[in-house]
Design a protein around this motif. Sequence first.
Motif, PDB file in Angstrom:
ATOM      1  N   PHE A   1      53.798  41.593  31.647  1.00  0.00           N
ATOM      2  CA  PHE A   1      53.567  41.807  33.136  1.00  0.00           C
ATOM      3  C   PHE A   1      52.942  40.481  33.790  1.00  0.00           C
ATOM      4  O   PHE A   1      53.483  39.807  34.761  1.00  0.00           O
ATOM      5  N   VAL A   2      51.600  40.345  33.226  1.00  0.00           N
ATOM      6  CA  VAL A   2      50.968  39.119  33.823  1.00  0.00           C
ATOM      7  C   VAL A   2      51.593  37.890  33.570  1.00  0.00           C
ATOM      8  O   VAL A   2      51.699  36.858  34.409  1.00  0.00           O
ATOM      9  N   LEU A   3      52.187  37.658  32.552  1.00  0.00           N
ATOM     10  CA  LEU A   3      52.901  36.394  32.208  1.00  0.00           C
ATOM     11  C   LEU A   3      53.997  36.196  32.932  1.00  0.00           C
ATOM     12  O   LEU A   3      54.314  35.203  33.747  1.00  0.00           O
ATOM     13  N   GLY A   4      55.035  37.327  33.407  1.00  0.00           N
ATOM     14  CA  GLY A   4      56.227  37.075  34.019  1.00  0.00           C
ATOM     15  C   GLY A   4      55.886  37.523  35.638  1.00  0.00           C
ATOM     16  O   GLY A   4      56.192  36.533  36.427  1.00  0.00           O
ATOM     17  N   ALA A   5      55.483  38.291  35.985  1.00  0.00           N
ATOM     18  CA  ALA A   5      55.251  38.837  37.318  1.00  0.00           C
ATOM     19  C   ALA A   5      54.315  38.287  38.049  1.00  0.00           C
ATOM     20  O   ALA A   5      54.278  38.286  39.308  1.00  0.00           O
ATOM     21  N   VAL A   6      53.142  37.932  37.315  1.00  0.00           N
ATOM     22  CA  VAL A   6      52.025  37.130  38.178  1.00  0.00           C
ATOM     23  C   VAL A   6      52.217  35.849  38.121  1.00  0.00           C
ATOM     24  O   VAL A   6      52.280  35.189  39.086  1.00  0.00           O
ATOM     25  N   PHE A   7      52.289  35.019  36.903  1.00  0.00           N
ATOM     26  CA  PHE A   7      52.309  33.515  36.900  1.00  0.00           C
ATOM     27  C   PHE A   7      53.634  32.893  36.834  1.00  0.00           C
ATOM     28  O   PHE A   7      53.623  31.745  36.949  1.00  0.00           O
ATOM     29  N   GLY A   8      54.887  34.118  36.753  1.00  0.00           N
ATOM     30  CA  GLY A   8      56.254  33.459  36.816  1.00  0.00           C
ATOM     31  C   GLY A   8      56.528  32.650  35.733  1.00  0.00           C
ATOM     32  O   GLY A   8      57.330  31.644  35.806  1.00  0.00           O
TER      33      GLY A   8
ATOM     34  N   LEU B   1      50.029  22.741  33.001  1.00  0.00           N
ATOM     35  CA  LEU B   1      50.328  23.838  33.893  1.00  0.00           C
ATOM     36  C   LEU B   1      49.809  23.634  34.952  1.00  0.00           C
ATOM     37  O   LEU B   1      48.535  23.164  35.356  1.00  0.00           O
ATOM     38  N   GLY B   2      50.542  24.181  36.082  1.00  0.00           N
ATOM     39  CA  GLY B   2      49.757  24.166  37.326  1.00  0.00           C
ATOM     40  C   GLY B   2      50.684  25.417  38.108  1.00  0.00           C
ATOM     41  O   GLY B   2      51.636  25.902  37.512  1.00  0.00           O
ATOM     42  N   PHE B   3      50.078  25.987  39.108  1.00  0.00           N
ATOM     43  CA  PHE B   3      50.672  26.895  39.793  1.00  0.00           C
ATOM     44  C   PHE B   3      50.483  26.824  41.442  1.00  0.00           C
ATOM     45  O   PHE B   3      49.629  26.053  41.687  1.00  0.00           O
ATOM     46  N   SER B   4      51.475  27.443  41.947  1.00  0.00           N
ATOM     47  CA  SER B   4      51.487  27.618  43.532  1.00  0.00           C
ATOM     48  C   SER B   4      51.925  28.977  44.049  1.00  0.00           C
ATOM     49  O   SER B   4      52.552  29.502  43.363  1.00  0.00           O
ATOM     50  N   TYR B   5      51.759  29.262  45.247  1.00  0.00           N
ATOM     51  CA  TYR B   5      52.076  30.686  45.301  1.00  0.00           C
ATOM     52  C   TYR B   5      53.566  30.478  45.960  1.00  0.00           C
ATOM     53  O   TYR B   5      54.101  29.541  46.509  1.00  0.00           O
ATOM     54  N   ASN B   6      54.169  31.651  45.331  1.00  0.00           N
ATOM     55  CA  ASN B   6      55.540  31.963  45.549  1.00  0.00           C
ATOM     56  C   ASN B   6      56.006  32.016  47.052  1.00  0.00           C
ATOM     57  O   ASN B   6      56.323  33.041  47.475  1.00  0.00           O
TER      58      ASN B   6
ATOM     59  N   LYS C   1      54.260  30.413  41.238  1.00  0.00           N
ATOM     60  CA  LYS C   1      55.438  29.624  40.556  1.00  0.00           C
ATOM     61  C   LYS C   1      54.902  28.644  39.642  1.00  0.00           C
ATOM     62  O   LYS C   1      53.719  28.049  39.985  1.00  0.00           O
ATOM     63  N   GLU C   2      55.702  28.577  38.590  1.00  0.00           N
ATOM     64  CA  GLU C   2      54.951  27.766  37.757  1.00  0.00           C
ATOM     65  C   GLU C   2      55.253  26.261  37.826  1.00  0.00           C
ATOM     66  O   GLU C   2      56.512  25.958  37.893  1.00  0.00           O
ATOM     67  N   LEU C   3      54.397  25.438  37.493  1.00  0.00           N
ATOM     68  CA  LEU C   3      54.791  24.068  37.441  1.00  0.00           C
ATOM     69  C   LEU C   3      54.461  23.389  35.897  1.00  0.00           C
ATOM     70  O   LEU C   3      53.331  23.188  35.788  1.00  0.00           O
TER      71      LEU C   3
ATOM     72  N   LEU D   1      54.946  30.226  27.717  1.00  0.00           N
ATOM     73  CA  LEU D   1      53.816  29.687  27.033  1.00  0.00           C
ATOM     74  C   LEU D   1      53.774  30.185  25.500  1.00  0.00           C
ATOM     75  O   LEU D   1      52.930  29.679  24.651  1.00  0.00           O
ATOM     76  N   GLU D   2      54.277  31.261  25.147  1.00  0.00           N
ATOM     77  CA  GLU D   2      54.453  31.947  23.761  1.00  0.00           C
ATOM     78  C   GLU D   2      55.388  31.005  22.860  1.00  0.00           C
ATOM     79  O   GLU D   2      55.048  31.157  21.795  1.00  0.00           O
TER      80      GLU D   2
END
Length: 284
Positions: A228-235, A121-126, A251-253, A267-268
């Motif tokens: 909330f953290v899974l969807g609204a924070v990490f996307g 996984l990787g992340f970037s600001y939306n 945004k999730e990569l 992730l689930e």
Amino acid sequence: MNTILFDEYGRLRSGWRFTLFVLLFFFAATLMVLVVAPVFNALGYEQKKDPLAATIVSTTVSLAAAVLVGWLCGKYLDRVPFRGLGIWFTKGWLKDLAAGILLGSLAVVVAVLVAMSFGGLGFSYNAEAATAAIARSAGLSIVVFTIGAAFEEVLVRGYIFQTFVRSNLAIVAILLTSLIFASGHIGNPDSGYFSFVNTALAGIWLGAAYLKTRTLWLPIGLHFAWNFVLGAVFGIEVSGLKELAAAPILKELDKGPIWLTGGDYGLEGGLACTIALIAATAAV
């Protein structure tokens, strides 16, 4: 026949109490939907055009039905007051809720770190979404995930869980409700065997949280924070659903593999979630 139906205290056995609750809940929920649906349509909303609004309304109706039937079954079948359902503002309720939000958030972070440590996984600001859109999305997500967490906990860890516990069948309560909880997510997009197992593990986690405090505030906090953290924070998709947080902060990569990150289910549906849930259950 008397022994099959009643225990030594003359009380209807827990299996029959469970069955009666389920039948009454579906009856009450259906009746409420038949009343609310025309009002929803009269206000100019359409389910296909306003799926988030429809989700909020249907979940609120379901929550009301679960509370009403749970209270009535508790009062007349188990002879316990309304506060026995576990959602009254008893001493320490806010502390339990806050602890749940903190631990639920940390559990998501653990799952994310496990997936990131293997390069999955990787992340970037939306940056594509405006700040106002992110704030609005976060506000709506709080409403959706709060009502959703409250409904699922009252339904699954509420009366049907508690009535088995009152019959000294806590293990039965955890196993049965965890399977019910997991089965309720089978129809979600991209679900599979891994997601079923993880959702059942989440049921064990949330059941342990109820047993720890004997109220629903800790499991509601855990459930809300996780979503909330899974969807609204990490996307990341929440149990395969993407529309519950339209403009997340990140945004999730997702680079896979699916067995680790869960793929399109989120992730689930992967091993990173399994590890985090086991650790979170141990923490409870």
